[in-house]
Design a protein around this motif. Sequence first.
Motif, PDB file in Angstrom:
ATOM      1  N   MET A   7     -13.581  15.850 -13.582  1.00 29.56           N
ATOM      2  CA  MET A   7     -13.466  14.753 -14.775  1.00 29.56           C
ATOM      3  C   MET A   7     -12.859  14.574 -15.228  1.00 29.56           C
ATOM      4  O   MET A   7     -12.500  13.651 -15.940  1.00 29.56           O
ATOM      5  N   TRP A   8     -12.279  15.746 -16.114  1.00 29.94           N
ATOM      6  CA  TRP A   8     -11.690  15.318 -16.999  1.00 29.94           C
ATOM      7  C   TRP A   8     -10.424  15.261 -16.749  1.00 29.94           C
ATOM      8  O   TRP A   8      -9.012  14.820 -17.473  1.00 29.94           O
ATOM      9  N   PHE A   9      -9.712  16.247 -15.694  1.00 31.95           N
ATOM     10  CA  PHE A   9      -8.050  16.776 -15.385  1.00 31.95           C
ATOM     11  C   PHE A   9      -7.929  16.290 -13.645  1.00 31.95           C
ATOM     12  O   PHE A   9      -6.973  15.517 -13.125  1.00 31.95           O
ATOM     13  N   GLY A  10      -9.050  15.431 -13.816  1.00 37.71           N
ATOM     14  CA  GLY A  10      -9.073  14.386 -11.554  1.00 37.71           C
ATOM     15  C   GLY A  10      -8.342  15.617 -11.010  1.00 37.71           C
ATOM     16  O   GLY A  10      -9.099  16.483 -10.995  1.00 37.71           O
ATOM     17  N   ALA A  11      -7.339  14.816 -10.528  1.00 39.98           N
ATOM     18  CA  ALA A  11      -6.928  15.779  -8.385  1.00 39.98           C
ATOM     19  C   ALA A  11      -6.211  16.718  -9.371  1.00 39.98           C
ATOM     20  O   ALA A  11      -6.296  18.100  -8.588  1.00 39.98           O
ATOM     21  N   ALA A  12      -6.293  17.111 -10.044  1.00 35.24           N
ATOM     22  CA  ALA A  12      -5.139  17.868 -11.006  1.00 35.24           C
ATOM     23  C   ALA A  12      -6.477  18.988 -10.880  1.00 35.24           C
ATOM     24  O   ALA A  12      -6.252  19.924 -10.875  1.00 35.24           O
ATOM     25  N   GLY A  13      -7.014  19.031 -11.504  1.00 33.42           N
ATOM     26  CA  GLY A  13      -8.937  20.001 -12.064  1.00 33.42           C
ATOM     27  C   GLY A  13      -9.484  19.961 -11.031  1.00 33.42           C
ATOM     28  O   GLY A  13      -9.810  21.108 -10.518  1.00 33.42           O
ATOM     29  N   VAL A  14      -8.878  18.890  -9.561  1.00 33.11           N
ATOM     30  CA  VAL A  14      -9.734  19.709  -8.416  1.00 33.11           C
ATOM     31  C   VAL A  14      -8.857  20.429  -7.824  1.00 33.11           C
ATOM     32  O   VAL A  14      -9.397  22.091  -7.171  1.00 33.11           O
ATOM     33  N   ARG A  15      -7.935  20.208  -7.739  1.00 35.04           N
ATOM     34  CA  ARG A  15      -6.576  20.858  -6.993  1.00 35.04           C
ATOM     35  C   ARG A  15      -6.069  22.894  -8.001  1.00 35.04           C
ATOM     36  O   ARG A  15      -6.539  23.523  -6.744  1.00 35.04           O
ATOM     37  N   ALA A  19       1.686   6.425  -6.870  1.00 34.82           N
ATOM     38  CA  ALA A  19       1.083   7.162  -8.125  1.00 34.82           C
ATOM     39  C   ALA A  19       1.402   8.836  -7.792  1.00 34.82           C
ATOM     40  O   ALA A  19       0.830   9.544  -8.539  1.00 34.82           O
ATOM     41  N   ARG A  20       1.805   9.297  -6.653  1.00 36.89           N
ATOM     42  CA  ARG A  20       2.514  10.403  -6.295  1.00 36.89           C
ATOM     43  C   ARG A  20       3.345  11.307  -7.161  1.00 36.89           C
ATOM     44  O   ARG A  20       3.388  11.777  -7.623  1.00 36.89           O
ATOM     45  N   ARG A  21       4.377  10.005  -7.173  1.00 38.44           N
ATOM     46  CA  ARG A  21       5.830  10.250  -8.064  1.00 38.44           C
ATOM     47  C   ARG A  21       5.379  10.235  -9.842  1.00 38.44           C
ATOM     48  O   ARG A  21       5.854  11.330 -10.296  1.00 38.44           O
ATOM     49  N   LEU A  22       4.534   9.431  -9.882  1.00 40.05           N
ATOM     50  CA  LEU A  22       3.779   9.540 -11.902  1.00 40.05           C
ATOM     51  C   LEU A  22       3.468  10.657 -11.787  1.00 40.05           C
ATOM     52  O   LEU A  22       3.408  11.028 -12.684  1.00 40.05           O
ATOM     53  N   ALA A  59       0.738  -1.272  -0.142  1.00 41.45           N
ATOM     54  CA  ALA A  59      -0.215   0.284  -0.241  1.00 41.45           C
ATOM     55  C   ALA A  59       1.357   1.173  -0.025  1.00 41.45           C
ATOM     56  O   ALA A  59       0.796   2.151  -0.281  1.00 41.45           O
ATOM     57  N   ALA A  60       2.137   1.103   0.650  1.00 42.26           N
ATOM     58  CA  ALA A  60       2.747   2.262   0.879  1.00 42.26           C
ATOM     59  C   ALA A  60       3.850   2.690  -0.831  1.00 42.26           C
ATOM     60  O   ALA A  60       3.765   3.456  -1.201  1.00 42.26           O
ATOM     61  N   TYR A  61       3.715   1.943  -1.155  1.00 40.80           N
ATOM     62  CA  TYR A  61       4.255   1.017  -2.576  1.00 40.80           C
ATOM     63  C   TYR A  61       3.604   1.925  -3.596  1.00 40.80           C
ATOM     64  O   TYR A  61       3.948   3.214  -4.329  1.00 40.80           O
ATOM     65  N   TRP A  62       2.654   2.259  -3.551  1.00 38.78           N
ATOM     66  CA  TRP A  62       1.299   1.953  -4.555  1.00 38.78           C
ATOM     67  C   TRP A  62       1.063   3.643  -4.352  1.00 38.78           C
ATOM     68  O   TRP A  62       1.026   3.923  -6.085  1.00 38.78           O
ATOM     69  N   GLU A  63       1.284   4.264  -2.927  1.00 39.30           N
ATOM     70  CA  GLU A  63       0.762   5.694  -2.529  1.00 39.30           C
ATOM     71  C   GLU A  63       2.024   6.642  -3.189  1.00 39.30           C
ATOM     72  O   GLU A  63       1.583   7.427  -3.674  1.00 39.30           O
TER      73      GLU A  63
END
Length: 346
Positions: A277-285, A251-254, A244-248
């Motif tokens: 909807m189209w930009f995911g977390a980047a759009g929310v931020r 994903a952040r590094r990607l 779980a720690a590796y995946w988190e």
Amino acid sequence: MRADRLLSLLLLLQNRGRMTAPDLAAELEVSVRTVYRDVEALGASGIPVHADRGPAGGFRLVDGYRTRLTGLTDVQAGSLFLAGAPGPARDLGLGADLTAAQLKLEAALPAQLADRARRIQQRFHLDAPAWFRDADPVPHLAQIAEAVWEQRILKTHYRRWTGAVHRALWPLGLVLKGGIWYLVARAAEPDAEDQPVETEVEVEGPPTAPGKADSAVRTYRVGRFLAVDTPGERFERPEGFELAAYWEESARRLEAATRRQTAVVRLSPRARRLLPMWFGAAGVRALATAGPPDAEGWVGVELAVESGSVAVGDLLRLGAEAEVLGPPELRGALADAVAELAGRYR
């Protein structure tokens, strides 16, 4: 509260075997003194708890003792029927086992809890794949899952963007993300991972075996395995590796590696609704730091985007509902793309 804690202590000993008082105290979030009192209470009620002394000691249930499945609250019983999705279980070759386990659980529950569990199944459904996208065909998933479980080396034939490669892998874990299965693995042969990794699917992870070169953990899309074989060789999991720690972290590094450019964009009210909807977390931020709307309801944001043609394609999805103000090279690239489209459709 104490009855719940006693049941939790009993189930910990039943499921994990011998445990020390400090370990039990940490799991139950109580003091070591409370653990000793609770163990004494279990013994007084007829539960055969044995205390082993010495450095390797601890508390354990007498061999062969098991408790019935009792003490579940209605919320706990219901949650068991939401713990896994039937589709992924079927992909792993566990569909029949999951069904049998749920039937056995339902048969063991009191009538009130069994009825609640059935109602939860009727009212909630978990659908892992994303909208408008079929899940990858994963004919080798069950074999890969068995290798993960048995800690057996995988001999693989894997399709990269740059061509197919043969690799020997230590399979460390499987992750289901957005309906797509990924294998987290480390190269069994140090020289197998020397070529550059591809951004979308294979992400280089942190070293997990100190002192060894080329011991990076990477992520592989299971649907891209052309063939897998398990010759029978076993491997030792890297000490301290947590899936779980590796995946988190990966994903952040990607996201940090792919969204290296920041676009200054004006958004219409409709584009503001579409951005998450189209930009995911980047759009929310981006929306969280938006400036005040102008007279027409448009707002300015700073949006993290990928570079080059990928950013142009992504931003064109917003159409006339957005205007890219900068950087100048990105605005120019969008203007060129729009002019070319206009000429083609004129």
